[in-house]
Design a protein around this motif. Sequence first.
Motif, PDB file in Angstrom:
ATOM      1  N   SER A  64       0.815  -1.212   0.000  1.00 12.16           N
ATOM      2  CA  SER A  64       0.000   0.000   0.000  1.00 12.16           C
ATOM      3  C   SER A  64       0.848   1.262   0.000  1.00 12.16           C
ATOM      4  O   SER A  64       0.336   2.366  -0.150  1.00 12.16           O
ATOM      5  N   LYS A  65       2.146   1.092   0.190  1.00  7.28           N
ATOM      6  CA  LYS A  65       3.006   2.271   0.276  1.00  7.28           C
ATOM      7  C   LYS A  65       4.346   1.958  -0.382  1.00  7.28           C
ATOM      8  O   LYS A  65       4.851   0.832  -0.260  1.00  7.28           O
ATOM      9  N   SER A  92       1.737   6.756  -1.188  1.00  2.78           N
ATOM     10  CA  SER A  92       0.775   5.793  -0.670  1.00  2.78           C
ATOM     11  C   SER A  92      -0.326   5.552  -1.686  1.00  2.78           C
ATOM     12  O   SER A  92      -0.747   6.455  -2.412  1.00  2.78           O
ATOM     13  N   GLY A  93      -0.796   4.324  -1.692  1.00  5.05           N
ATOM     14  CA  GLY A  93      -1.942   3.959  -2.515  1.00  5.05           C
ATOM     15  C   GLY A  93      -3.089   3.555  -1.613  1.00  5.05           C
ATOM     16  O   GLY A  93      -3.111   3.885  -0.422  1.00  5.05           O
ATOM     17  N   SER A  94      -4.022   2.833  -2.168  1.00  2.00           N
ATOM     18  CA  SER A  94      -5.127   2.364  -1.337  1.00  2.00           C
ATOM     19  C   SER A  94      -4.624   1.255  -0.417  1.00  2.00           C
ATOM     20  O   SER A  94      -3.588   0.641  -0.666  1.00  2.00           O
ATOM     21  N   ASN A  95      -5.398   1.026   0.630  1.00  2.00           N
ATOM     22  CA  ASN A  95      -4.951   0.027   1.600  1.00  2.00           C
ATOM     23  C   ASN A  95      -6.125  -0.813   2.054  1.00  2.00           C
ATOM     24  O   ASN A  95      -7.125  -0.283   2.536  1.00  2.00           O
ATOM     25  N   MET A  96      -6.014  -2.105   1.894  1.00  4.99           N
ATOM     26  CA  MET A  96      -7.077  -3.000   2.332  1.00  4.99           C
ATOM     27  C   MET A  96      -6.759  -3.636   3.684  1.00  4.99           C
ATOM     28  O   MET A  96      -7.514  -4.458   4.169  1.00  4.99           O
ATOM     29  N   ASP A 147      -0.058  -0.363   6.995  1.00  7.01           N
ATOM     30  CA  ASP A 147       0.592  -0.237   5.697  1.00  7.01           C
ATOM     31  C   ASP A 147       1.489  -1.440   5.425  1.00  7.01           C
ATOM     32  O   ASP A 147       2.173  -1.945   6.325  1.00  7.01           O
ATOM     33  N   ASN A 173       0.176  -2.285  -5.784  1.00  5.26           N
ATOM     34  CA  ASN A 173      -0.972  -1.871  -4.975  1.00  5.26           C
ATOM     35  C   ASN A 173      -2.246  -2.552  -5.491  1.00  5.26           C
ATOM     36  O   ASN A 173      -3.229  -1.916  -5.847  1.00  5.26           O
ATOM     37  N   ARG A 174      -2.190  -3.843  -5.571  1.00  2.00           N
ATOM     38  CA  ARG A 174      -3.320  -4.628  -6.034  1.00  2.00           C
ATOM     39  C   ARG A 174      -3.049  -6.088  -5.709  1.00  2.00           C
ATOM     40  O   ARG A 174      -1.902  -6.489  -5.496  1.00  2.00           O
TER      41      ARG A 174
END
Lengths: 768, 324
Positions: free
Chosen positions: A199-200, A213-217, A221, A249-250
Amino acid sequence: MQKVTVSVGGIDYSDYLLSYELQEDICNVTCFTTFRFLPSAPLFDPGNSVQVWTNGTSRFVGTIAKTTKQWSGGNTEYTVYCQHRDIKKLQDWYQVGDLWTHENETCSSFLLRHVVIAGIYAAYDATADPIVMYPYKWYNPPLWEVVENVMTFAGIYLRPQGDGTFTFTDFGSGSDVAIDAEGITTRCNRVTSDVSYRSKALIYGTGLVYSASGSNMFPHDRIAILANPMIGQPGEAEDVADRLLDEYNRLVEQDTITVLGLYGANLGKKVRVYDKFDGYDAEGTITEINELADERGYRTDIVTNARCPKIYGFAPPTPPTIYTHKPMVVGVSYERDSVADPVNTARVWVTPDITGAWGVGSGSTFHYGTFCEWYDKSEGLTGDFGQLFTGEETVSTFFRASGIIRDPWSTDARGAWCCTTRGIFYTPKLLPPADQTTGDWDWTPWERIVACYFTPTGESGPDENLILTTASGSGAATIELVELKANDNTGIYVVATAYIASKIMIEVLQVDRSGNIEYLQEYDTTTPAVWPWTMYITPPYGDDKQWIEYATQANPVVNDEERAIDLATGTFSQSASPRFAGWASPIEPSGSDGLLSFTTSKVYSGVPAVQLSTYPNDDLGQWVAGEHLYAPGTLRDYLPKRFASWDGKHQRIYVWARIGERTGYTYKSVLRSDDSGATWSRQSTTGSAILDMAWHAGADPGQGFISGRAVANTMKNGYLETYCVIALPHYDVDAVNWLFVSSDDGQNFWTSGSFPNPIYCIMDMDNA
Amino acid sequence: MSTYLKVNDHKVMRGETNTNYASPCKRLTFTVPYQYEFDIGTTVTGIINQNGVDTTVFYGTVKQVSRRRPENVWEFMAEDIIQRPVEYWFAPENIDEGITWSNISHLALAKSILLYASIANEFVIDDWTPYPTFQFATGPEPVKVQTANAWDVITWINQITGMYVYADNSGNVHLSRIADEPGLVASKTFVGGNSGTIKQIEYTRSDENLRNKVVVYGASGVQAISQAASPYLPANYYKTAIISYSMIDTNEMAAETASINLSRMNKLTETVILEVNGDPSLDARATVQITEPNTGVSGLWFVNQISHRLSSDAPYLCRLTCKK
């Protein structure tokens, strides 16, 4: 045609080759081959050059890195491990002295300039090379460390070439084209995982740090860290961070696809695996390749979409359709066809009229609309559909039914079918109504179905769709659909054999590279029948238009001889009790030009006496005389194991079968053939028992049959050779029982004379 | 009666749990005909029903989804909560400063590390005796973590103090004393021979992990050595383990670390691998009694690793790796 040729030090050693395996991987930058040779081959020293040709094209040039001699279970083999020539040079080179970037030097210039140090002349095929490297100096570095560092920084990977060189490339390069080879996928495995989810991104460069940073599930982080001294400007760090996030980030969606007989798959190429019937649609870029040729044939595993910084940031263009998991002919009528939706079982789909997408048959050749459009006809369904396809059941894998049903009096294809959790649904009429969507379907529960099919490697397949039994009414029929796939890229062989009341029909069909099914030949006989003996042989080196060679036709002569099995010893003997009917002296097969023919003087005259038990209930307590007790969904468990070994001189063939008795008896025995399969002996009462059978005295077991046939290939002396063992035990009235086994070289076949009823024996060339 | 594994109330076609005392996470893999509600991140509870009795054997989240063809089945892999510190990286933007702690006990430090990895309020502090409590960074130098994996830091603390961190089947995280040797009382008994319950057994002895000397290096000037004779090594011969962490900032701490690790390492590596009928109450960290005449194995053993395998077409079995 020889499929795999290998030379060591310029000398052809194909005759000693037992197996060949090639592995390529973008992320780990691997490209190596592993060979197994017969012990009579020389013990090759490391450093020898190796070249491999597949299908006549140079596939690999490398250098032996390791040779191993192994002994196991009486077999001695050599294993030779080779690395790609120039990649080995690159990875082995340790630079004494310093390496540094020139002022304003681009990555391509740097890479090409430095691999020359190791005597490598590589090509550069990346579409864009805008990245100017930050001035940097390495002190006494391993060359590979430097090159990999720059490749990771620039998003470049190595594509090994079949001539021993490699190319620096990226996914934006123009060299990526679709693989247009025809492939048959046999296995697809899609893995979704968060293993590389980040995510980062945090970039440590020379004198700078940059994070994005991107999205985070996740609740915390997960960070991708990249530290590279060549990153000297904030803009570069930002660019790299963005590309890292774009890549990581996926979730990973990685597919592993097994394709038969595929030559020339290359890293970085785009593939798509598409199956319209259940929505399976995988597309991506080849990141790993594993080619393997051995006694089981030639097959290629392709892994797509593995995550790797060497390929991050470059989204491939829309991939072409390459490997289609052939939907085959789900069911064919001359007007329409229909199947249930495997996902939404309330729906039924139909094909358009034959004048639409279906090809029109002409002469003895038919083209089926395997790629035609399907329409949803769920609405307004009444009657039989509502009863047949309930919401409770799952319609599955009907797309694998690669045979068709035909009637013996017409050259038109008839009927349609699909498989559900309850059984096989089909249109029973030989001349179905024009519109099959309105009903008129019937079904046979799995309990009534004897199912078997064989993969290209001769293994048994699931019990799901290849034999269709209708055993009542005026159209009483037993229709067997057997799928045989060639493993040498010649297409799929489809064999459809139908036993319809007093008539027997044999068809041999072939699917060509385009998926078209071609009609080969048909036998139509009447009672007292000439019972078919059918042998299907995959040509060793099939070209596109090679046909399945087969033999059929036997003229039975009534013979009163009857035999019984002595369960205490596992031997067969003459018996006054008509427990079992066997064969008298068989006549050896004869023939030429690959067309085998057989005659025999023996025919069944007693009451058939074979049934399968339910597995794994070894107590056989479920037997009831005179009834078929095929457990739903378990028939695959009956399929016997096949063992074979190659000791460098003899092909040893063992076929195992387990014999049991019906209710009230507990005795079981294992029979084992000798090397040739000519004689049989009782092996043990336990152990590698595979097949449950029971000798069943007196009572009529009813209708039905068991048949097994397999085509197996073995790589021997560098050739893909074919062996075939067939057992056709029928326990219907006047049925025949026999087993064929091949000679060492696969050129001759014998019947297993002293074993009157092998029942159900298949073999392949497993190096067990 | 039948035995089956259910995950979130779905009976599975095949399933297997794997617990290894030497690995951080417990893992569950299971195969089902449909996807159901399972996806990446789904919380799952694995329960074995044996003779009508439910036993929870796993609690965690789905990490991997596989769809296999032509079988048309779904396979899922889930791991317990300890995967969070395994995945978490300390990556401070100021790499020189890092993240620091001062005057902190080892338990508090461990909890702080785990908190960074989003594990909070789920701690169980197990019996710590007879080990002492370690107090880090009592002087001017703090404990500093720069770029490191959170689980690596936990491993450092484990090695220095003899701590062990694991998650139970309810998702609680235990901070306990390392105890990779059998206790005094067995929870289960396995007997070999024709009438016994052991289906397979393999017994191995080696000196592979034997160390009869431990040298500990700490912060500047801090050092300790602990050594003892071994009946399996020549006289005055020492196989040495070196433990070096700047977090060890007193000679007393270094001596304790040396002593704890010597007591664990100065012995033969004895392992028994055995396969027995399935029992959902069996778990790693248990002490079991084994008596098997053919291999000569007897006595109390520590269950270091265990897998439960269940399938709709095969008997339920447990495979244990035990050590002395």
